[in-house]
Every structure is written in C-alpha cells, then in structure tokens.
Design a protein around this motif. Structure first.
Motif, PDB file in Angstrom:
ATOM      1  N   THR A   1       0.847  -1.186   0.000  1.00  0.00           N
ATOM      2  CA  THR A   1       0.000   0.000   0.000  1.00  0.00           C
ATOM      3  C   THR A   1       0.884   1.238   0.000  1.00  0.00           C
ATOM      4  O   THR A   1       2.026   1.215   0.468  1.00  0.00           O
ATOM      5  N   ARG A   2       0.342   2.303  -0.550  1.00  0.00           N
ATOM      6  CA  ARG A   2       1.013   3.596  -0.506  1.00  0.00           C
ATOM      7  C   ARG A   2      -0.045   4.675  -0.508  1.00  0.00           C
ATOM      8  O   ARG A   2      -1.191   4.431  -0.893  1.00  0.00           O
ATOM      9  N   SER A   3       0.307   5.847  -0.070  1.00  0.00           N
ATOM     10  CA  SER A   3      -0.615   6.977  -0.057  1.00  0.00           C
ATOM     11  C   SER A   3      -0.166   7.987  -1.098  1.00  0.00           C
ATOM     12  O   SER A   3       1.036   8.279  -1.224  1.00  0.00           O
TER      13      SER A   3
ATOM     14  N   GLU B   1      -5.760  12.666   0.521  1.00  0.00           N
ATOM     15  CA  GLU B   1      -4.911  11.535   0.194  1.00  0.00           C
ATOM     16  C   GLU B   1      -5.719  10.284  -0.123  1.00  0.00           C
ATOM     17  O   GLU B   1      -6.789  10.068   0.445  1.00  0.00           O
TER      18      GLU B   1
ATOM     19  N   ARG C   1      -5.365   6.002  -0.428  1.00  0.00           N
ATOM     20  CA  ARG C   1      -4.607   4.806  -0.103  1.00  0.00           C
ATOM     21  C   ARG C   1      -4.714   3.863  -1.298  1.00  0.00           C
ATOM     22  O   ARG C   1      -5.810   3.469  -1.695  1.00  0.00           O
TER      23      ARG C   1
ATOM     24  N   GLU D   1      -3.870   0.277  -2.755  1.00  0.00           N
ATOM     25  CA  GLU D   1      -3.535  -1.087  -2.355  1.00  0.00           C
ATOM     26  C   GLU D   1      -3.375  -1.954  -3.593  1.00  0.00           C
ATOM     27  O   GLU D   1      -4.247  -1.975  -4.468  1.00  0.00           O
TER      28      GLU D   1
ATOM     29  N   SER E   1     -15.197   1.357  -2.570  1.00  0.00           N
ATOM     30  CA  SER E   1     -13.817   1.506  -3.016  1.00  0.00           C
ATOM     31  C   SER E   1     -13.769   1.541  -4.543  1.00  0.00           C
ATOM     32  O   SER E   1     -14.682   1.079  -5.224  1.00  0.00           O
TER      33      SER E   1
ATOM     34  N   THR F   1      -8.862   3.553  -1.544  1.00  0.00           N
ATOM     35  CA  THR F   1      -9.691   3.900  -0.406  1.00  0.00           C
ATOM     36  C   THR F   1      -9.176   5.210   0.166  1.00  0.00           C
ATOM     37  O   THR F   1      -8.051   5.640  -0.128  1.00  0.00           O
TER      38      THR F   1
ATOM     39  N   ALA G   1      -7.369   7.800   2.604  1.00  0.00           N
ATOM     40  CA  ALA G   1      -6.271   7.738   3.565  1.00  0.00           C
ATOM     41  C   ALA G   1      -6.409   8.896   4.546  1.00  0.00           C
ATOM     42  O   ALA G   1      -7.312   9.742   4.409  1.00  0.00           O
TER      43      ALA G   1
ATOM     44  N   ARG H   1      -7.619  13.502   4.627  1.00  0.00           N
ATOM     45  CA  ARG H   1      -8.561  13.919   3.595  1.00  0.00           C
ATOM     46  C   ARG H   1      -9.311  15.155   4.054  1.00  0.00           C
ATOM     47  O   ARG H   1      -9.658  15.312   5.202  1.00  0.00           O
TER      48      ARG H   1
END
Length: 400
Positions: free
Chosen positions: A34-36, A43, A45, A47, A378, A394, A396, A399
C-alpha cells in the motif's frame, strides 16, 4: 481454489509466488503493498491486490472477495481474490483474433467481462473480444455459464458467440469492446470502434463506430431506434464514434455515459441517447496525429456535441460514475482511466458540463485501462502492462 495470501506462512507464500512463473499455474500477489498519494481533495490509499496480470482489460466483481479479470493479449480469463490469488486460466474462453502485419499494430484480444444481472441464478458471463470470420475480423460477444469457480480449474460451459459485428475486415485497430448492462431492462450495450476507417462511423447500417444494444441472447433489443428502417441495422443504438472504450450507467440517474478516443488532444465524454449521432469524423476538437485538421469543428446540425473535450491527450479507457460512500465528495462524478495520461481522471459536472477536471495518481506512472466501483465504495483499477496490476483505492488520512 485461490487462497488468500495473508493466510499463508511466509515461506509457503514465497514458494507459491515462484510456482506462479510456470504457464497456467496459480499466481500469487506479493504481500499486500500500500502507498498513499495526494490529490486535490486529500490523500488516497492505493492497495495492490494483484500483480503480474498480462495486459488486463476488463474487471467484474463476483460475490465475496472474488473478481473476474481478462488478459487481453493472452486471451485469458482468471478469477482473483482480495488476498492476491489468481486462478488458472478459465477454460472455455473463445479464441481471439489478433492481426499482426508489417504496417499495422494489433489492438485485438480479449476485452471486457460482464455478469448477467441475474448471475447468481444463471451464472452467465459475457465476454467481448476480437473474433475472426471468413470475411475478416471484428468485435464479438460470447456468453457462457461459469462453473467450478471454487475448484482448481474453473471453466465456462455452453459457450456460444451471440453477436458478431457486420462488415468485418483485416484491420487490427479500433475494436471498442466495452460492455454495460442497462439496469432498467437488462439489455446489453456494446461499444464498437470505427476499425480505423472513420467514414464507417456515419453509416447507420454499419456496426463500426457505433453503440450496439441487444437482448441478453444477442438479438436486437426491442425499442432500438432503427428497427424496421431501410438502410439501418436493427442492433444500432447510436452512431458517430471513433473508438469508445469506457461506458457505464449512472446507478442513480440511469444515464449512459461514455468516453471516446479522439484524434490528438480530442478525447471526449458523451452522454449517450437512442438514435443520436455523435459526429465523428465531422465533430472533433482534436487534430490528426500528423497535425492536419480533422472534421469541421465541434458543431454541426443533426449531430450531438461532446459533453466535454479533454484539452490534452488522455486516451481514455474504462469509466465509472461514482455513487459510493467512501468518497462522498466524488458522488455523481465520472472517473476515467487514462492510458496515455497514465492517470485516473476525475471530472465534476454541473448542468451537463464538466466544471472540474483532475488528473490523479500520476506518480504511479501506469497506464490505467479499467475503472470500477466496488459495492463497498472503493474504486478498483487495472493497469495495462505486461505485468499489469489490480489496484484498490480507499481514503487515507488527511482527507479534506
């Protein structure tokens, strides 16, 4: 049966990953990554659900945590799980046609996948793909009954081609291929490109450059605008398109939205209605790739103007109208996959016009082929590469 990756001990998971290199083996995603990424509204997320999917094109959600995904170049259909499992290729998928020639580049293969609205009862799966006949190649739709989806070897049974575009030819370009079931009457709509012959889009007896509307068995749907008219094809619902690869109904308004590959800097968004002519090759805001002008501008009597013309090349593919709960600020907005843009393009509309446009996820630097909204709200994406991915978005932290 695909097994969720997190349930496996690390050593066994690595062994499964190595085994996936064998043709037809069960593939496994690596441990969840995962990263933002920041957007104008906060932001996201991101996945990674699965990777190593070969040029994925279409996505459909099954019950639970499973999904179907097509691999365009290889002509394969697979079942995936949220945990990262990918099944062996589903048996029974029709053979696809891919033109390979010295002066042409094939865009053919296995395209979209859609589930019948009564899938839980009838198990019918629909596939769009490039098919070959004695007269040439073109866009087709087949359907089959999915069985064995919980076993080691899923398959389609009772497979038959229910639709083949007319006037097939030898071109390997502009197949279209996106499908959408109308939630009002369960008819199936299919987009078809102009097959790189722009004049075909203005011929109502020709399937090229059109939207097709059919019953679930492939026959022309009742109420089609050209039924019984001389010089018109009964399957045709709308004409005047170039290479539409994104199409979706708004779950709330039931309006049909579409994006279309225009010429250079001329990609478009349309609201599709029965019997309308959307202007290609006469109406366009773009130019030929040589720099030469195309068409007569953006207005012409008897033709529909685009809702929006992107000012720079997006190469849109995949479209969703967001009505989920995870991103309330996106409700009613359209999300477009961007191939050339390497972005997820969000557009906000007011009074039928785009008033805000944002290119998101450009830091991923991936061609985005399909966009779907899951029932949990999502947003899922396919990245169109030889090592393509299934991604899930999704909210993060941070927001607005």
């Amino acid at each position: 049966m695909p097994v969720s990756f997190p349930a496996l001990p690390r050593a066994l998971a690595l062994a499964g990953l190595l085994a996936a290199t064998a043709p037809g083996a069960v593939a496994w995603a690596q441990a969840a990554e995962t990263r933002s990424l920041r957007t104008e509204r906060g932001e996201l997320r991101v996945e990674t659900i699965a990777r190593g999917v070969e040029h994925p094109w279409g996505l459909a959600f099954l019950a639970g945590d499973r999904f179907l995904v097509t691999e365009r170049n290889a002509g394969r259909l697979r079942i995936g799980t949220r945990g990262g499992g990918l099944s062996r290729p589903v048996e029974g998928v029709p053979e696809v046609y891919r033109y390979e020639g010295p002066t042409d580049r094939s865009q053919g293969g296995l395209f979209d996948v859609a589930l019948h609205p009564q899938f839980e009862e009838n198990r019918l799966v629909y596939l769009s793909y490039s098919a070959w006949t004695e007269e040439g190649g073109g866009t087709a739709v087949a359907r089959g009954r999915l069985v064995g989806e919980d076993g080691d070897q899923p398959r389609l049974e009772e497979v038959r081609r229910i639709f083949m575009m007319n006037n097939p030819d030898g071109s390997g370009l502009h197949f279209g291929g996106r499908m959408a079931f109308d939630p009002r009457d369960n008819t199936l709509l299919l987009s078809i490109g102009d097959r790189r012959n722009m004049n075909r889009s203005q011929r109502p007896a020709d399937h090229a450059g059109s939207i097709i509307r059919m019953k679930d068995d492939g026959s022309p749907a009742e109420g089609n605008p050209f039924l019984g008219r001389d010089g018109h094809d009964p399957h045709v619902f709308a004409i005047g398109l170039r290479n539409p690869q994104g199409m979706a109904f708004d779950p709330e308004t039931r309006m049909l939205w579409l994006n279309d590959h225009g010429p250079q800097a001329g990609d478009e968004i349309h609201r599709i209605e029965a019997g309308k002519n959307y202007g290609w090759p006469y109406l366009t805001g773009g130019k030929d790739y040589s720099g030469a002008p195309v068409g007569v501008g953006t207005e012409r009597e008897g033709m529909e103007q685009a809702v929006h013309i992107f000012g720079r090349t997006v190469a849109p593919s995949g479209l969703a109208v967001y009505r989920g709960e995870m991103f309330p600020e996106w409700r009613g907005q359209t999300l477009h996959g961007g191939l050339a843009a390497r972005a997820l393009v969000r557009t906000r509309l007011e009074d039928g016009r785009v008033v805000e446009e944002e290119w998101m996820l450009r830091d991923l630097d991936r061609r985005i082929r399909d966009v779907r909204v899951h029932r949990d709200g999502s947003v899922w994406l396919l990245t169109e590469h030889s090592d393509g991915e299934v991604l899930r978005l999704t909210p993060a932290g941070g927001r607005r």
